[in-house]
Write a protein that holds these residues in place. Structure first.
Motif, PDB file in Angstrom:
ATOM      1  N   UNK A 205      45.291  34.479  24.529  1.00 45.72           N
ATOM      2  CA  UNK A 205      46.265  35.309  25.229  1.00 45.72           C
ATOM      3  C   UNK A 205      45.732  35.845  26.541  1.00 45.72           C
ATOM      4  N   UNK A 206      44.433  35.974  26.613  1.00 47.13           N
ATOM      5  CA  UNK A 206      43.821  36.511  27.831  1.00 47.13           C
ATOM      6  C   UNK A 206      44.166  35.689  29.061  1.00 47.13           C
ATOM      7  N   UNK A 207      44.462  34.402  28.888  1.00 46.69           N
ATOM      8  CA  UNK A 207      44.842  33.584  30.046  1.00 46.69           C
ATOM      9  C   UNK A 207      46.222  33.965  30.562  1.00 46.69           C
ATOM     10  N   UNK A 208      47.101  34.402  29.669  1.00 49.72           N
ATOM     11  CA  UNK A 208      48.414  34.862  30.119  1.00 49.72           C
ATOM     12  C   UNK A 208      48.246  36.190  30.885  1.00 49.72           C
ATOM     13  N   UNK A 209      47.341  37.030  30.390  1.00 42.69           N
ATOM     14  CA  UNK A 209      47.061  38.280  31.114  1.00 42.69           C
ATOM     15  C   UNK A 209      46.517  37.990  32.516  1.00 42.69           C
ATOM     16  N   UNK A 210      45.666  36.970  32.616  1.00 46.68           N
ATOM     17  CA  UNK A 210      45.133  36.589  33.944  1.00 46.68           C
ATOM     18  C   UNK A 210      46.262  36.169  34.873  1.00 46.68           C
ATOM     19  N   UNK A 211      47.215  35.427  34.296  1.00 45.22           N
ATOM     20  CA  UNK A 211      48.356  34.942  35.081  1.00 45.22           C
ATOM     21  C   UNK A 211      49.177  36.114  35.597  1.00 45.22           C
ATOM     22  N   UNK A 212      49.448  37.058  34.707  1.00 42.40           N
ATOM     23  CA  UNK A 212      50.281  38.202  35.091  1.00 42.40           C
ATOM     24  C   UNK A 212      49.566  39.028  36.165  1.00 42.40           C
ATOM     25  N   UNK A 213      48.256  39.210  36.005  1.00 42.04           N
ATOM     26  CA  UNK A 213      47.499  39.970  37.014  1.00 42.04           C
ATOM     27  C   UNK A 213      47.565  39.270  38.372  1.00 42.04           C
ATOM     28  N   UNK A 214      47.436  37.942  38.374  1.00 49.57           N
ATOM     29  CA  UNK A 214      47.478  37.202  39.645  1.00 49.57           C
ATOM     30  C   UNK A 214      48.886  37.275  40.246  1.00 49.57           C
ATOM     31  N   UNK A 215      49.915  37.135  39.404  1.00 54.17           N
ATOM     32  CA  UNK A 215      51.296  37.220  39.912  1.00 54.17           C
ATOM     33  C   UNK A 215      51.523  38.576  40.576  1.00 54.17           C
ATOM     34  N   UNK A 216      51.070  39.626  39.911  1.00 49.83           N
ATOM     35  CA  UNK A 216      51.278  40.977  40.469  1.00 49.83           C
ATOM     36  C   UNK A 216      50.544  41.132  41.791  1.00 49.83           C
ATOM     37  N   UNK A 217      49.345  40.549  41.876  1.00 51.25           N
ATOM     38  CA  UNK A 217      48.588  40.657  43.135  1.00 51.25           C
ATOM     39  C   UNK A 217      49.351  40.003  44.288  1.00 51.25           C
ATOM     40  N   UNK A 218      50.164  38.991  43.970  1.00 50.31           N
ATOM     41  CA  UNK A 218      50.961  38.311  44.999  1.00 50.31           C
ATOM     42  C   UNK A 218      52.399  38.851  45.029  1.00 50.31           C
ATOM     43  N   UNK A 219      52.578  40.051  44.529  1.00 48.62           N
ATOM     44  CA  UNK A 219      53.879  40.718  44.657  1.00 48.62           C
ATOM     45  C   UNK A 219      54.879  40.374  43.570  1.00 48.62           C
ATOM     46  N   UNK A 267      23.135  37.770  36.739  1.00 54.77           N
ATOM     47  CA  UNK A 267      24.309  37.025  37.222  1.00 54.77           C
ATOM     48  C   UNK A 267      24.898  37.652  38.487  1.00 54.77           C
ATOM     49  N   UNK A 268      24.335  38.769  38.880  1.00 51.75           N
ATOM     50  CA  UNK A 268      24.821  39.425  40.093  1.00 51.75           C
ATOM     51  C   UNK A 268      26.165  40.089  39.884  1.00 51.75           C
ATOM     52  N   UNK A 269      26.611  40.150  38.636  1.00 44.98           N
ATOM     53  CA  UNK A 269      27.898  40.787  38.336  1.00 44.98           C
ATOM     54  C   UNK A 269      27.770  41.356  36.916  1.00 44.98           C
ATOM     55  N   UNK A 270      28.149  42.623  36.716  1.00 44.81           N
ATOM     56  CA  UNK A 270      28.031  43.190  35.371  1.00 44.81           C
ATOM     57  C   UNK A 270      28.983  42.498  34.398  1.00 44.81           C
ATOM     58  N   UNK A 271      28.569  42.323  33.147  1.00 47.55           N
ATOM     59  CA  UNK A 271      29.422  41.531  32.238  1.00 47.55           C
ATOM     60  C   UNK A 271      30.757  42.205  31.974  1.00 47.55           C
ATOM     61  N   UNK A 272      30.847  43.536  32.162  1.00 52.14           N
ATOM     62  CA  UNK A 272      32.156  44.165  31.921  1.00 52.14           C
ATOM     63  C   UNK A 272      33.080  44.045  33.140  1.00 52.14           C
ATOM     64  N   UNK A 273      32.608  43.365  34.186  1.00 50.60           N
ATOM     65  CA  UNK A 273      33.472  43.194  35.367  1.00 50.60           C
ATOM     66  C   UNK A 273      34.376  41.968  35.233  1.00 50.60           C
ATOM     67  N   UNK A 274      34.100  41.118  34.244  1.00 44.95           N
ATOM     68  CA  UNK A 274      34.923  39.917  34.065  1.00 44.95           C
ATOM     69  C   UNK A 274      36.253  40.273  33.403  1.00 44.95           C
ATOM     70  N   UNK A 275      37.348  39.692  33.882  1.00 45.32           N
ATOM     71  CA  UNK A 275      38.646  39.901  33.214  1.00 45.32           C
ATOM     72  C   UNK A 275      39.070  38.647  32.446  1.00 45.32           C
ATOM     73  N   UNK A 279      34.680  36.082  28.664  1.00 44.12           N
ATOM     74  CA  UNK A 279      33.694  37.165  28.762  1.00 44.12           C
ATOM     75  C   UNK A 279      33.400  37.755  27.381  1.00 44.12           C
ATOM     76  N   UNK A 280      34.349  37.575  26.448  1.00 46.46           N
ATOM     77  CA  UNK A 280      34.131  38.059  25.075  1.00 46.46           C
ATOM     78  C   UNK A 280      32.926  37.385  24.422  1.00 46.46           C
ATOM     79  N   UNK A 281      32.593  36.208  24.897  1.00 42.00           N
ATOM     80  CA  UNK A 281      31.478  35.459  24.312  1.00 42.00           C
ATOM     81  C   UNK A 281      30.147  36.182  24.510  1.00 42.00           C
ATOM     82  N   UNK A 282      30.084  37.017  25.510  1.00 43.67           N
ATOM     83  CA  UNK A 282      28.836  37.725  25.824  1.00 43.67           C
ATOM     84  C   UNK A 282      28.312  38.499  24.612  1.00 43.67           C
ATOM     85  N   UNK A 283      29.229  39.241  23.968  1.00 41.65           N
ATOM     86  CA  UNK A 283      28.823  40.051  22.803  1.00 41.65           C
ATOM     87  C   UNK A 283      28.343  39.174  21.665  1.00 41.65           C
TER      88      UNK A 283
END
Ligand SMILES: O=C(O)C1=C[C@@H](OP(=O)(O)O)[C@@H](O)[C@H](O)C1
Ligand SMILES: C=C(OP(=O)(O)O)C(=O)O
Length: 423
Positions: A205-219, A267-275, A279-283
């Motif tokens: 489901x997280x991929x659908x959340x990514x889609x919605x976040x990207x759609x919102x960023x583009x208005x 990685x130059x990016x904190x693991x909690x910065x991934x959306x 990223x769940x695999x980290x734990x």
């Protein structure tokens, strides 16, 4: 696209490391987010600057398809796309060829319905075995003239520039990308469009959340009605500047290399910065060498090959469940991972129904077990089995260039951490 070490070689042997892997490697930009942003920018009138983007085969195929439909996609450097569009897609002169890029194939099959004219969307021999029937059926239910080839690509769409209105149902059981594809195109409805899930569940489901976040960023204006449906307003998209985060699936190889060798990789990016879902695999990876007996891979699917190879060195066996749709990725990953693990040591990986069982054996580390790993043109099989080579002597990855799909500099990244590779 950058050409990297090993891309033109037929095989690479990984030399086991004698100590911890330490250093700094930033994974490339997210494939999932880059291909969403490229499409949304192409559907917006004006110029969008996408930074931190992935330049790989999958994003090159998406960018190429958009150019073929009249969109200007400039690449001023290795991580930036500048997309300039009228907001409309023109009919391409030839079929769109999308290789084995699932995101590009699925997202464009829905988006080309906005073209006034006929568009054929096709992929390579692997893609022609990845189902697309449920998405095409959903498009047809909106009144769109679309057809597939027995449920698989190529897909032919005769568009009239509209996307219909009302409610569209989709079974996302085989791929969440069908849902994302419909949601993104739904911003061009004649009125609001409700996208509703049928079937029990979608994969991650997280991929659908990514889609919605990207759609919102583009208005885009999209609201979640309930757990299984969303409403998209007919706003179209607005050009914008957009920053893409590093790829979480690529990060899983670095997280695994870290725990497997007892090292520390920045990685130059904190693991909690991934959306992104992976990223769940980290734990989970952090629990090594005491991974759980049962791991549900449904919400971090692309990380399953990584964790499965790691599991071979775990203290106790691991069963992966919730991974049936790994059978319709770049290859049948349930079968590929079981087969290649058992090539290293008979019985190391087995299939039970759609589950994958990895028989753990910490004593594998330090052994020499000459094995040629078949990669099935699947970047994730190549990248995950390279991890086994960090600990076992004689692991050879065939067709190492297949990493170009999402991580063209993977072998260089490994070398940068001190890993020795032999052609
Ligand atoms: O939406 C996306 O960006 C993706 C969704 C997942 O595929 P499915 O939705 O086909 O499971 C994932 O495996 C793929 O790498 C990227
Ligand atoms: C499944 C994958 O890709 P796609 O579906 O985008 O081809 C992947 O990158 O692991």
């Amino acid at each position: 696209m950058a050409t990297a070490f090993g891309l033109d070689r037929q095989a690479l042997t990984i030399i086991p490391v004698s100590g911890p892997l330490n250093g700094r490697v930033t994974p490339p930009g997210s494939k999932s987010i880059t291909n969403r942003a490229l499409l949304l920018a192409a559907l917006a009138k004006g110029t969008s600057r996408l930074t931190g983007a992935l330049k790989s085969l999958d994003t090159k195929l998406m960018a190429g398809a958009l150019r073929a439909m009249g969109v200007t996609v400039d690449e001023p450097d290795d991580t930036t796309f500048i997309v300039t569009s009228t907001g409309r897609l023109n009919p391409p002169a030839e079929p769109l060829f999308l290789g084995n890029a699932g995101t590009a194939m699925r997202f464009l099959s829905a988006a080309v319905t906005l073209v006034e004219g006929t568009v054929v969307v096709d992929g390579d021999a692997h893609m022609r075995k990845r189902p697309i029937g449920p998405l095409v059926e959903a498009l047809r239910s909106l009144g769109i003239d679309a057809s597939d080839t027995g449920g698989y690509p190529p897909v032919t769409v005769h568009g009239n520039g509209a996307f219909g209105t009302g409610r569209v149902e989709i079974d996302g059981g085989l791929s969440s990308q069908y849902v994302s594809a419909l949601l993104m195109a739904a911003a061009f409805g004649n009125g609001p469009i409700e996208v509703a899930l049928t079937g029990s569940e979608i994969g991650a489901r997280g991929y659908v959340d990514l889609t919605i976040a990207a759609m919102r960023a583009f208005g885009g204006v999209v609201e979640q009605i309930d757990a299984a449906s969303w409403r998209v307003q007919p706003t179209g998209y607005r050009a914008t500047d957009f920053v893409i985060e590093p790829d979480a699936s690529a990060a899983t190889y670095l997280w695994a290399a870290e725990v497997l060798t007892g090292g520390s990789i920045d990685l130059g990016v904190p693991s909690d910065a991934f959306t992104q879902p992976d990223a769940k695999a980290r734990e989970v990876i952090a629990m090594f060498p005491n991974l759980p007996a049962v791991i549900d891979g449904s919400q971090m699917q692309d990380a399953v090959p990584t964790i499965a190879v790691l599991a071979a060195f775990n203290n106790t066996p691991v069963r992966f469940v919730g991974i049936a749709n790994l059978r319709v990725k770049e290859c049948d990953r349930v079968s590929a991972v079981a087969t290649e693990l058992s090539r290293i040591r008979p019985g190391l990986g087995t299939e039970e129904g759609d589950d994958l069982i990895v028989a753990s054996d910490p004593s594998l580390a330090g052994q020499t077990l000459p094995t040629q790993i078949t990669t099935y043109s699947d970047h994730r099989i190549a990248m995950s089995f390279a991890l086994a080579g960090l600990k076992i002597g004689g692991i050879t990855i065939l067709d190492p260039g297949c990493v170009a799909k999402t991580y063209p500099t993977y072998w260089e990244a490994m070398q940068g951490l001190g890993v020795k590779l032999e052609a």
